[in-house]
Design a protein around this motif. Structure first.
Motif, PDB file in Angstrom:
ATOM      1  N   HIS A   1       0.863  -1.189   0.000  1.00  0.00           N
ATOM      2  CA  HIS A   1       0.000   0.000   0.000  1.00  0.00           C
ATOM      3  C   HIS A   1       0.894   1.232   0.000  1.00  0.00           C
ATOM      4  O   HIS A   1       0.624   2.199  -0.698  1.00  0.00           O
ATOM      5  N   TRP A   2       1.946   1.199   0.836  1.00  0.00           N
ATOM      6  CA  TRP A   2       3.027   2.179   0.728  1.00  0.00           C
ATOM      7  C   TRP A   2       4.327   1.563   1.216  1.00  0.00           C
ATOM      8  O   TRP A   2       4.352   0.526   1.880  1.00  0.00           O
ATOM      9  N   LEU A   3       5.413   2.211   0.851  1.00  0.00           N
ATOM     10  CA  LEU A   3       6.760   1.725   1.132  1.00  0.00           C
ATOM     11  C   LEU A   3       7.660   2.962   1.171  1.00  0.00           C
ATOM     12  O   LEU A   3       8.050   3.491   0.144  1.00  0.00           O
ATOM     13  N   VAL A   4       7.951   3.456   2.395  1.00  0.00           N
ATOM     14  CA  VAL A   4       8.626   4.748   2.523  1.00  0.00           C
ATOM     15  C   VAL A   4       9.643   4.708   3.675  1.00  0.00           C
ATOM     16  O   VAL A   4       9.620   3.816   4.524  1.00  0.00           O
ATOM     17  N   ARG A   5      10.513   5.724   3.680  1.00  0.00           N
ATOM     18  CA  ARG A   5      11.409   5.989   4.810  1.00  0.00           C
ATOM     19  C   ARG A   5      11.095   7.392   5.309  1.00  0.00           C
ATOM     20  O   ARG A   5      10.932   8.316   4.513  1.00  0.00           O
TER      21      ARG A   5
END
Length: 223
Positions: free
Chosen positions: A70-74
């Motif tokens: 769904h999301w993939l963030v730092r």
């Protein structure tokens, strides 16, 4: 759980049993601890992606559904939150990867299913009016809360959490989570690698590989 020589498959199997729960006999989350001296940030993010892939295989085997981003963030986060589930599909998994930091913080997990079963004569009354952000007095959740300390300059941490909402078509039981920042200091960093994984039909077309490559190789950190 301290990771000392376990393979990704072994970690994933233990994580799946704890997180993809169908009863309240298991916690709905797992806390994994990795020694800093054995990892680089790139290798740490690689572990997260490998775990996602193994958990997806296990989900297909048990539920005939896979995991997709769904999301993939730092991001660099020093904000205390209320108890909540993240915005995602009704059935979803949250994986948080914490890099070593001097910022003292905790993650609190609240088992809203056990709360509903204990506090309500008809738990469905709570589930039918479920809010993704808990807005009542948090004191009522105290018997159902687990507190995890996340400050340690010598370790990386991964938290895998069942982020699902109580809907009729959801196979597993979710929990709330809450970030608590104890000593905010904007001159220092608290880097969190965040994956929200929707549980979707196994034949659904996704672009997960492209997103993984960007995540592994990025130096960008969101605020």
């Amino acid at each position: 759980m301290k990771i000392e020589g376990e393979t990704i498959k072994q970690i994933a199997n233990k994580s799946f049993q704890a997180v993809f729960r169908t009863t309240t006999e298991t916690p709905g989350f797992i806390h994994l601890v990795f020694r800093k001296k054995e990892l680089t940030p790139y290798e740490f993010r690689s572990i997260m992606i490998d775990l996602k892939k193994e958990l997806s295989k296990l989900s297909v085997s048990k539920f005939n559904k896979k995991l997709s981003y769904h999301w993939l963030v730092r991001f660099d986060q020093q904000v205390t939150t209320p108890f909540h589930v993240d915005n995602a599909a009704d059935q979803s998994i949250l994986m948080l990867g914490y890099e070593p930091s001097a910022i003292k913080s905790e993650l609190h997990i609240a088992d809203y299913y056990t709360y509903a079963n204990k506090a309500f004569e008809a738990p469905e009354d709570y589930f039918n009016n479920f809010s993704p952000v808990f807005k009542d007095n948090e004191d009522v959740l105290l018997p159902f809360i687990s507190k995890l300390k996340l400050v340690n300059m010598n370790n990386y941490f991964i938290l895998i959490i069942n982020n699902s909402s109580p809907k009729p078509d959801v196979d597993t039981l979710g929990v709330f989570h809450k970030a608590l920042i104890i000593n905010k200091d904007l001159n220092k960093s608290r880097i969190v690698n965040s994956m929200v994984l929707n549980v979707v039909q196994k034949d659904q077309v996704t672009e997960d590989e492209q997103r993984e490559n960007s995540f592994l190789n990025t130096n960008l950190i969101s605020k």
